[in-house]
Motif scaffolding. Sequence first.
Motif, PDB file in Angstrom:
ATOM      1  N   MET A 100       0.863  -1.167  -0.086  1.00  0.00           N
ATOM      2  CA  MET A 100      -0.056  -0.213  -0.167  1.00  0.00           C
ATOM      3  C   MET A 100       1.002   1.157  -0.019  1.00  0.00           C
ATOM      4  O   MET A 100       1.819   1.346   0.708  1.00  0.00           O
ATOM      5  N   HIS A 101       0.516   2.103  -0.762  1.00  0.00           N
ATOM      6  CA  HIS A 101       1.495   3.453  -0.948  1.00  0.00           C
ATOM      7  C   HIS A 101       0.221   4.598  -0.480  1.00  0.00           C
ATOM      8  O   HIS A 101      -1.019   4.337  -1.033  1.00  0.00           O
ATOM      9  N   ASP A 115      18.672  -2.770  -6.365  1.00  0.00           N
ATOM     10  CA  ASP A 115      18.518  -1.566  -6.572  1.00  0.00           C
ATOM     11  C   ASP A 115      17.036  -1.077  -6.749  1.00  0.00           C
ATOM     12  O   ASP A 115      16.876   0.336  -6.412  1.00  0.00           O
ATOM     13  N   THR A 116      16.456  -1.835  -7.213  1.00  0.00           N
ATOM     14  CA  THR A 116      14.904  -1.369  -7.799  1.00  0.00           C
ATOM     15  C   THR A 116      13.878  -2.337  -7.514  1.00  0.00           C
ATOM     16  O   THR A 116      14.089  -3.482  -7.176  1.00  0.00           O
ATOM     17  N   GLN A 128       8.478   2.140 -11.211  1.00  0.00           N
ATOM     18  CA  GLN A 128       9.827   1.635 -10.847  1.00  0.00           C
ATOM     19  C   GLN A 128      10.093   2.731  -9.755  1.00  0.00           C
ATOM     20  O   GLN A 128      10.020   3.882  -9.800  1.00  0.00           O
ATOM     21  N   MET A 129      10.723   2.359  -8.713  1.00  0.00           N
ATOM     22  CA  MET A 129      11.323   2.805  -7.462  1.00  0.00           C
ATOM     23  C   MET A 129      12.488   2.375  -7.201  1.00  0.00           C
ATOM     24  O   MET A 129      12.872   0.948  -7.084  1.00  0.00           O
ATOM     25  N   SER A 130      13.212   3.260  -6.234  1.00  0.00           N
ATOM     26  CA  SER A 130      14.714   2.803  -5.745  1.00  0.00           C
ATOM     27  C   SER A 130      14.255   1.957  -4.648  1.00  0.00           C
ATOM     28  O   SER A 130      13.079   2.036  -4.084  1.00  0.00           O
ATOM     29  N   MET A 131      14.975   1.108  -4.369  1.00  0.00           N
ATOM     30  CA  MET A 131      14.845   0.249  -3.313  1.00  0.00           C
ATOM     31  C   MET A 131      14.507   0.808  -1.960  1.00  0.00           C
ATOM     32  O   MET A 131      13.728   0.636  -1.103  1.00  0.00           O
ATOM     33  N   GLN A 132      15.515   2.051  -1.698  1.00  0.00           N
ATOM     34  CA  GLN A 132      15.264   2.612  -0.489  1.00  0.00           C
ATOM     35  C   GLN A 132      14.130   3.285  -0.500  1.00  0.00           C
ATOM     36  O   GLN A 132      13.394   3.403   0.707  1.00  0.00           O
ATOM     37  N   MET A 133      13.707   4.180  -1.475  1.00  0.00           N
ATOM     38  CA  MET A 133      12.250   4.687  -1.556  1.00  0.00           C
ATOM     39  C   MET A 133      11.407   3.623  -1.265  1.00  0.00           C
ATOM     40  O   MET A 133      10.259   3.973  -0.576  1.00  0.00           O
TER      41      MET A 133
END
Length: 176
Positions: A100-101, A115-116, A128-133
């Motif tokens: 959920m976002h 990374d993604t 696509q999101m960076s892993m950290q984000m």
Amino acid sequence: LLDVKRPDLAVEMFRALLKKYREADHESAITVLKKVLEYEHDDVSSRNELLRLYREKYSAHSQLEQFIKISKLDSFHAPVGAAVKAFENYIVFEAGNHVMHRTWGLGTVVSMDSDTMIVDFNEKKGHQMSMQMALSSLVPIGANHLYVRQTSDPEGMKALFGTNIGEFFRILLASF
């Protein structure tokens, strides 16, 4: 036992319990090791054993080693409690799982690498999101969560509400 200022006794009892669960019941062994590490933060042996058990439990997870690394679970300079909490928050992310976002709503993890993370949201397919984000902005939710069931089977949920209101409310309460 901590109330009587005898954490050494608590650790001794947890270690005795660990002998019983070490190989037969990994989930209980993990719980006991986390308790030992609450009292003895610098116990390298217990931390190594916890790592071994996590590696066995999640051996099929595509990002196991990545999540161990970024949670600092394998860094003996990092506080063990924070590392365990971070690892357990991260490890639930896997391709096929639901998230959920706060802005984009319900999504399904399509793929991930070191990374993604790529997530299909209802209005944003292949996002696509960076892993950290992703790890900081997504909340994992289970397949039995009301939102997932409502999205995947709206007619079934409508029927459940009409025919078995008790079960519907059980799902609702378990979801929140």
